[in-house]
Design a protein around this motif. Structure first.
Motif, PDB file in Angstrom:
ATOM      1  N   UNK A  25       0.855  -1.192   0.000  1.00 49.46           N
ATOM      2  CA  UNK A  25       0.000   0.000   0.000  1.00 49.46           C
ATOM      3  C   UNK A  25       0.886   1.236   0.000  1.00 49.46           C
ATOM      4  N   UNK A  26       0.691   2.079  -0.981  1.00 47.54           N
ATOM      5  CA  UNK A  26       1.470   3.306  -1.049  1.00 47.54           C
ATOM      6  C   UNK A  26       2.965   3.080  -1.160  1.00 47.54           C
ATOM      7  N   UNK A  27       3.343   1.984  -1.783  1.00 45.69           N
ATOM      8  CA  UNK A  27       4.753   1.687  -1.964  1.00 45.69           C
ATOM      9  C   UNK A  27       5.412   0.985  -0.805  1.00 45.69           C
ATOM     10  N   UNK A  28       4.672   0.705   0.255  1.00 43.41           N
ATOM     11  CA  UNK A  28       5.241   0.076   1.447  1.00 43.41           C
ATOM     12  C   UNK A  28       4.628  -1.300   1.674  1.00 43.41           C
ATOM     13  N   UNK A  29       5.481  -2.269   2.007  1.00 43.43           N
ATOM     14  CA  UNK A  29       4.991  -3.575   2.422  1.00 43.43           C
ATOM     15  C   UNK A  29       4.366  -3.415   3.799  1.00 43.43           C
ATOM     16  N   UNK A  30       3.106  -3.757   3.918  1.00 45.87           N
ATOM     17  CA  UNK A  30       2.309  -3.402   5.085  1.00 45.87           C
ATOM     18  C   UNK A  30       1.607  -4.629   5.655  1.00 45.87           C
ATOM     19  N   UNK A  31       1.699  -4.815   6.957  1.00 45.74           N
ATOM     20  CA  UNK A  31       1.004  -5.913   7.619  1.00 45.74           C
ATOM     21  C   UNK A  31      -0.497  -5.629   7.640  1.00 45.74           C
ATOM     22  N   UNK A  32      -1.289  -6.611   7.242  1.00 45.17           N
ATOM     23  CA  UNK A  32      -2.732  -6.435   7.263  1.00 45.17           C
ATOM     24  C   UNK A  32      -3.269  -6.303   8.674  1.00 45.17           C
ATOM     25  N   UNK A  33      -4.323  -5.494   8.810  1.00 43.86           N
ATOM     26  CA  UNK A  33      -4.948  -5.294  10.122  1.00 43.86           C
ATOM     27  C   UNK A  33      -6.356  -5.885  10.173  1.00 43.86           C
ATOM     28  N   UNK A  34      -6.717  -6.601   9.122  1.00 45.61           N
ATOM     29  CA  UNK A  34      -8.060  -7.164   9.075  1.00 45.61           C
ATOM     30  C   UNK A  34      -8.097  -8.622   9.477  1.00 45.61           C
ATOM     31  N   UNK A  35      -9.155  -9.295   9.071  1.00 38.19           N
ATOM     32  CA  UNK A  35      -9.311 -10.709   9.397  1.00 38.19           C
ATOM     33  C   UNK A  35      -8.245 -11.546   8.704  1.00 38.19           C
ATOM     34  N   UNK A  36      -7.858 -12.625   9.356  1.00 33.48           N
ATOM     35  CA  UNK A  36      -6.859 -13.514   8.764  1.00 33.48           C
ATOM     36  C   UNK A  36      -7.531 -14.499   7.803  1.00 33.48           C
ATOM     37  N   UNK A  37      -6.749 -14.922   6.807  1.00 32.39           N
ATOM     38  CA  UNK A  37      -7.216 -15.885   5.814  1.00 32.39           C
ATOM     39  C   UNK A  37      -6.329 -17.113   5.887  1.00 32.39           C
ATOM     40  N   UNK A  38      -6.956 -18.270   6.032  1.00 36.21           N
ATOM     41  CA  UNK A  38      -6.212 -19.522   5.948  1.00 36.21           C
ATOM     42  C   UNK A  38      -6.162 -19.962   4.487  1.00 36.21           C
ATOM     43  N   UNK A  39      -4.961 -20.145   3.979  1.00 36.22           N
ATOM     44  CA  UNK A  39      -4.782 -20.641   2.622  1.00 36.22           C
ATOM     45  C   UNK A  39      -4.555 -22.146   2.708  1.00 36.22           C
ATOM     46  N   UNK A  40      -5.418 -22.900   2.040  1.00 30.54           N
ATOM     47  CA  UNK A  40      -5.416 -24.353   2.157  1.00 30.54           C
ATOM     48  C   UNK A  40      -4.942 -24.975   0.851  1.00 30.54           C
ATOM     49  N   UNK A  41      -4.009 -25.899   0.947  1.00 30.12           N
ATOM     50  CA  UNK A  41      -3.576 -26.689  -0.203  1.00 30.12           C
ATOM     51  C   UNK A  41      -4.712 -27.663  -0.535  1.00 30.12           C
TER      52      UNK A  41
END
Length: 497
Positions: A25-41
């Motif tokens: 965001x805006x050129x900066x790598x930014x930690x999300x502050x919202x809900x987490x997403x589980x990525x499943x294989x």
């Protein structure tokens, strides 16, 4: 269980491979502050990453950053050569990290390693190169002298539309985003990119490439989240155009969101593509590849030829050859180079695919080849299925199943085949096979489809438009047609007394 790529060998990565991915965001790598997403294989049913998504404020900030970069940042005054160079740097970055992208997409999508490199990563690189070249084109038009009511001259020039919300589907996560991103950047727009929450890892990895490619701050922003985050971006008044690939139902919602503020859309919403095998077709040469085509990527492809129309004189031969062809289709571990068909993206989607088949059989249809599931074990796998004894009005013939399932129907005349082919709300792609290519080409104008492939056609060209008629969407992607979706013509006229 590896794909050879020059001196590199791809192997199943560990979970730690994606532990440090974040938003851009805006050129900066930014930690999300919202809900987490589980990525499943989907091949193992194992959680391979937990991603912190954006919150509403970060979604708003991404749009604001794109707006500022478009209106006041260096991108607003970038020359065509500078745009071209930037797009090429992005392609370079993907190419440099090709193995990481392939590893990631095989894991998060379940795409077979046998084709993932070529289709999921190499195609996006090639298409970015084409956009980089096309960014240099002078699209202005001199309309010449006009004398009514007084002498004047006119030119038409093209201006970037502004901020683009680019939303990609899960099935080709990098390619579908590149179709939007490359075209928008070539036009001079800025972008907020939003991947499917099912396959966010490859897009977050792209965010790292964008940062490494020195993309100016705010020109491309990457946010991740469920539907509420996508909606927060698309409903933001700072967005000028929305580009979306996905289902018709969601596409209709996107159109309603865009209607507020009278903003434009580019929509690719799927297909139910017919394949007409004309009388006299060499079925032995065509049938094996045809079945492989709709099974590619687990059938999770919008242009898959899932309605096969066969002349009645060749029906029995077609069924016999189909049985043999199915024997060579292997379902299973996507890391096995012999695998043709990987898993469905989620358990719910696998259930949906099976439900279409079950309801068709309950209505009198017959599974002529394939069907069922492979041997027990983890993963959301379903065997390919060829379904016959159907009517073209049946749901299995009209709805986009997005799985390795095709129907086949006999026809008596070519006119009847064309009528059946066009009896669908979709119109993305159509296939024609016959003994005479020129004769088959004469039928192409009768088919309501954005692309018609005759006797196999060719690959996904980076300089040809992709899109369709009817419910298959609005607008076109790829090539100069895709770039024009992100440009507004401006007529400039002046007196020449």
């Amino acid at each position: 269980m590896a794909e050879e790529t020059g001196s590199n060998t791809l192997t199943r990565p560990g979970i730690e491979s994606w532990s440090n991915l974040s938003l851009l965001i805006g050129g900066e790598m930014t930690e999300g502050r919202g809900e987490t997403l589980d990525v499943v294989d989907p091949a193992t049913e194992r959680v391979v990453a937990t991603i912190a998504g954006a919150d509403a404020a970060q979604a708003d900030l991404a749009v604001t950053s794109a707006r500022e970069a478009f209106e006041a940042g260096p991108w607003s005054s970038a020359t065509p050569a500078e745009r071209s160079a930037l797009i090429n740097r992005i392609a370079d970055g993907i190419e440099k990290r090709r193995d990481e992208f392939v590893n990631t997409i095989v894991t998060e999508l379940g795409a077979p390693i046998s084709t993932a490199g070529a289709l999921q990563v190499d195609w996006p690189i090639k298409h970015l190169r084409e956009y980089a070249q096309a960014a240099l084109d002078d699209r202005s038009q001199d309309l010449g002298l006009h004398t009514d009511p007084a002498p004047s001259r006119s030119v038409v020039e093209y201006r970037p539309v502004g901020v683009v919300a680019a939303i990609a589907a899960y099935n080709y996560p990098l390619l579908l985003l590149v179709h939007k991103l490359g075209a928008a950047l070539a036009a001079g727009c800025t972008v907020v990119a939003i991947p499917s929450p099912r396959t966010p890892l490859s897009t977050l990895l792209l965010g790292e490439v964008l940062r490494e490619a020195d993309v100016p701050a705010g020109v491309v922003n990457v946010v991740v989240g469920e539907v509420d985050i996508a909606r927060a971006v698309t409903e933001n008044s700072g967005v000028d155009k929305i580009a979306f690939t996905g289902s018709v139902a969601v596409g209709e919602k996107v159109m309603r969101q865009a209607a507020k503020g009278v903003r434009g859309v580019v929509l690719e919403l799927g297909g139910k593509s017919p394949a007409i095998l004309l009388p006299g077709t060499n079925l032995a040469a065509v049938v094996p590849g045809l079945h492989q085509r709709y099974c590619r990527n687990g059938g999770q492809a919008c242009a898959a030829p899932t309605r096969i129309l066969v002349h009645e004189s060749q029906w029995d031969e077609f069924l016999e050859l189909s049985h043999k062809a199915y024997e060579s289709i292997q379902v299973g571990d996507p890391w096995d180079p012999a695998t043709n068909v990987g898993p469905m993206i989620t358990e719910a989607h696998r259930d949906s695919v099976e439900q279409f088949i079950r309801e068709a059989v309950d209505g009198g249809a017959v599974v002529a080849a394939g069907g069922g599931r492979p041997a027990s074990g983890p993963g959301w796998f379903v065997n390919p299925a060829l379904v016959i004894n159907v009517k073209n009005t049946d749901p299995i013939c009209q709805e986009e199943i997005f799985g390795p399932v095709a129907t086949a129907m006999p026809y008596s005349t070519v006119d009847e085949a064309v009528t059946i082919a066009n009896e669908t709300r979709y119109g993305l792609h159509a296939y024609l096979f016959g003994p005479d290519t020129d004769a088959a080409r004469e039928i192409a104008p009768r088919l309501r489809a954005g692309t018609v492939s005759v006797n196999g056609g060719g690959g996904l060209r980076a300089d040809a438009p992709m899109g369709g008629f009817g419910a298959s969407g609005v607008g076109r992607e790829i090539g100069s047609w895709g770039i024009h979706e992100y440009l507004e013509p401006q007529h400039i006229q002046w007196s020449c007394d």
